[in-house]
Design an enzyme around this catalytic site. Structure first.
Site, short mmCIF file in Angstrom:
data_model
loop_
_atom_site.label_atom_id
_atom_site.label_comp_id
_atom_site.label_asym_id
_atom_site.label_seq_id
_atom_site.Cartn_x
_atom_site.Cartn_y
_atom_site.Cartn_z
NE ARG A 165 -1.50 -4.28 -0.99
CZ ARG A 165 -2.70 -4.79 -1.22
NH1 ARG A 165 -2.87 -5.71 -2.16
NH2 ARG A 165 -3.76 -4.41 -0.52
CE LYS A 170 -7.12 5.28 2.28
NZ LYS A 170 -7.71 3.96 2.01
N1 BES Z 1 -4.60 2.06 5.00
C1 BES Z 1 -5.54 1.37 4.17
C2 BES Z 1 -6.32 0.29 4.91
C3 BES Z 1 -7.21 0.75 6.02
C4 BES Z 1 -8.53 1.05 5.78
C5 BES Z 1 -6.73 0.86 7.31
C6 BES Z 1 -9.35 1.47 6.81
C7 BES Z 1 -7.55 1.27 8.34
C8 BES Z 1 -8.86 1.57 8.08
C9 BES Z 1 -4.80 0.74 3.00
O1 BES Z 1 -3.68 1.41 2.57
C10 BES Z 1 -5.75 0.71 1.87
O2 BES Z 1 -6.11 1.74 1.39
N2 BES Z 1 -6.14 -0.48 1.45
C11 BES Z 1 -7.05 -0.65 0.38
C12 BES Z 1 -6.51 -1.73 -0.53
C13 BES Z 1 -7.21 -1.79 -1.85
C14 BES Z 1 -6.93 -0.56 -2.65
C15 BES Z 1 -6.73 -3.03 -2.57
C16 BES Z 1 -8.40 -1.04 0.96
O3 BES Z 1 -8.43 -1.72 1.98
O4 BES Z 1 -9.39 -0.58 0.43
MN MN Z 2 -4.14 2.91 1.16
#
Ligand code: BES
Ligand code: MN
Ligand code: ZN
Length: 495
Positions: free
Chosen positions: A347, A273
């Site tokens: 997931r 990230k």
């Molecule tokens: N934990 C994150 C989602 C999230 C983002 C929760 C901001 C709380 C605040 C999740 O694991 C994630 O990174 N999701 C990605 C999915 C994508 C890679 C398909 C996302 O939402 O960008």
């Molecule tokens: Mn994630």
């Protein structure tokens, strides 16, 4: 903060707060206070145009004729339309004001603020509940407590129905306990709260009669949980699967099941990230926290239900041993998954947790909670959690109890066209779709691990943390999920 219940008395020192209904602001105890202060309340309400609308507050400092340091009037709207949320907000507002004024103690009079639907004792208990929720603090890492903000020590809730109020509050206090536990878990930093430590804290639920089992990596490997284990393989912290069981129902009753995403920290893994705001990912275990808080509440209030909670606890880290984009893992269900993006890890954790729960417990229904996608915030902001389901009845029940408890859900669509988006060239499925409908394809992924059982997925990425401060919640971690699910059980699934 200590909360007590007593009969109405106007002679205590400290602050006096009066919870009043619209159009009736100066009735009962307020009328008596007005007399004692030589009409100060009447003059103040008139000058401030205070009529008792829900959410309105009037503060009168050091009025003549009484011992109290200040009088607060809190409007909760018209008696005929009285809502528990208005009563809770009044209780929360009182504590907020007392803190700012550095008042240590207050008498809170809930005299005429009740209705045909909300009895006097319940109304007073709701004010107490709001006060309690507002009093939550997570300041254990502040070595110097700021002295600008006071600490409220005691709130005496005064009503003629104090016996009924005390009884009604006893249950709400246990729900607050579950919410505080969930808030604490979300607020804790990830260097302190890693999977083994989280599991250790869950073990404390034994004191309310919840049975705990903890599975480590070796046991999960035996069960074939390659999907969950792949996420944690880059971390030096061992992954854990925790099973909580509360048996308050008949031995023959199928349990209701709650499953939580417990990513103790989500760096994204090799699909790292960006740094800005990454610290928020200590809250990526908000689903697991809600399940834990819920199980505590069910046990503490001895709910007449059989319930299981299953949480998958991992840390998603980049590392020489971390899983790579393109890796193919085999889930406990036997289905294979191509990991396109290691940041779509929630997931992967839930896939095995859902499968395990469904097969081992044959539950009446499964509800999973997960801070699953950023996309759910694009769709719904921070007001509503996203609801995805294969079952209309359970969805409708959740929408209703969510509205009543102030934890709102909005149902999102699902269907075969979305499902197709996660077909993989190399495996049975892949863990991301495209950017389009990101929360929906995540839900479709989960559904591939659910058979015939009624199932709901709640995407709480917008509501579990960094939610806007309210009268009853100033905490970063909100504890979202404990209230709505406790109420679901209470209204529909208890004997
Ligand atoms: N934990 C994150 C989602 C999230 C983002 C929760 C901001 C709380 C605040 C999740 O694991 C994630 O990174 N999701 C990605 C999915 C994508 C890679 C398909 C996302 O939402 O960008
Ligand atoms: Mn994630
Ligand atoms: Zn995540």
């Amino acid at each position: 903060m200590n909360i007590s219940f007593a009969d109405v008395s106007l002679s205590k020192p400290g602050a006096i707060a009066l919870v009043v209904t619209e159009g009736n602001a100066l009735a009962g105890a307020a009328a008596e206070l007005d007399r004692k202060t030589g009409g100060a309340l009447k003059r103040a309400t008139k000058s401030a145009n205070f009529t008792g609308k829900a959410g309105s507050v009037l503060e009168i400092v050091a009025p003549h004729g009484i011992a109290a340091s200040r009088v607060l009037l809190l409007g909760v709207g018209k008696a005929a339309e009285l809502a528990t949320s208005a009563l809770e907000n009044a209780g929360g507002e009182i504590v907020g004001r007392l803190e700012r004024a550095k008042e240590a103690n207050a008498s809170v009079i809930v005299d005429g603020a009740h209705s045909a639907k909300i009895h006097a004792g319940d109304a007073a208990a709701r004010v107490a509940f709001g006060a309690k929720l507002r009093s939550y603090k997570f300041d254990k890492y502040k070595t110097k407590k700021k002295d600008e903000s006071g600490q409220v020590k005691g709130v005496a809730i005064m009503t003629k129905a104090n016996a009924a109020a005390r009884k009604s509050f006893a249950t709400l206090d246990k729900i607050a306990g579950g919410m505080f536990l969930a808030r604490d878990l979300v607020n804790e930093p990830a260097n302190i709260l890693y999977p083994v430590e989280f599991a250790k804290r869950v073990r404390a639920l034994a004191k309310v009669g919840v049975k705990i089992e903890v599975l480590g990596e070796a046991q999960m490997k035996k069960l074939g949980m390659g999907s969950l284990l792949g996420v944690g393989q880059g971390s030096v912290r061992e992954s854990q699967l925790v099973v909580m069981r509360w048996n308050g129902g008949k031995a023959t009753d199928k349990p209701v099941a709650f499953i939580g995403k417990g990513v103790c920290f989500d760096t994204g893994g090799i699909s790292l990230k960006p740094p800005a705001g990454m610290e928020d990912m200590k809250g990526d275990m908000g689903g697991a926290a809600a399940v834990t808080g819920l199980m505590y509440a069910l046990g503490a209030r001895k709910a007449k239900v059989n319930a299981v909670g299953v949480i998958g606890l991992v840390e998603n880290m980049p590392d020489g041993n971390a899983q790579r984009p393109g890796d193919i893992v085999t889930s406990m269900s036997g289905q294979t998954i191509e990991v396109i993006n290691t940041d779509a890890e929630g997931r992967l954790v839930l896939a095995d947790a859902l499968w395990y729960t469904q097969n081992r417990f044959k539950p009446k229904f499964m509800i999973d909670l997960a801070t699953l996608t950023g996309a759910i915030m694009v769709a719904l902001g921070k007001e509503y959690a996203g609801l995805f389901s294969n079952d209309d009845k359970l969805s409708t029940q959740l929408a209703e109890v969510g509205e009543a408890e102030g934890e709102k859900v909005w149902r999102m669509p699902m269907g075969p066209a979305y499902d197709k988006m996660i077909d993989s060239r190399f495996a049975d499925m892949k863990n991301t779709g495209s950017r389009d409908g990101g929360s929906i394809t995540a839900a479709q992924f989960l559904q591939r691990f659910v058979n015939d059982v009624p199932w709901v997925h709640l995407d709480i990425a917008g509501t579990a943390m960094a939610s806007p401060a309210t009268a009853i919640n100033q905490s970063w971690g909100s504890g979202w999920g404990v209230r709505i699910l406790n109420r679901l059980v209470e209204d529909y699934y208890e004997a």
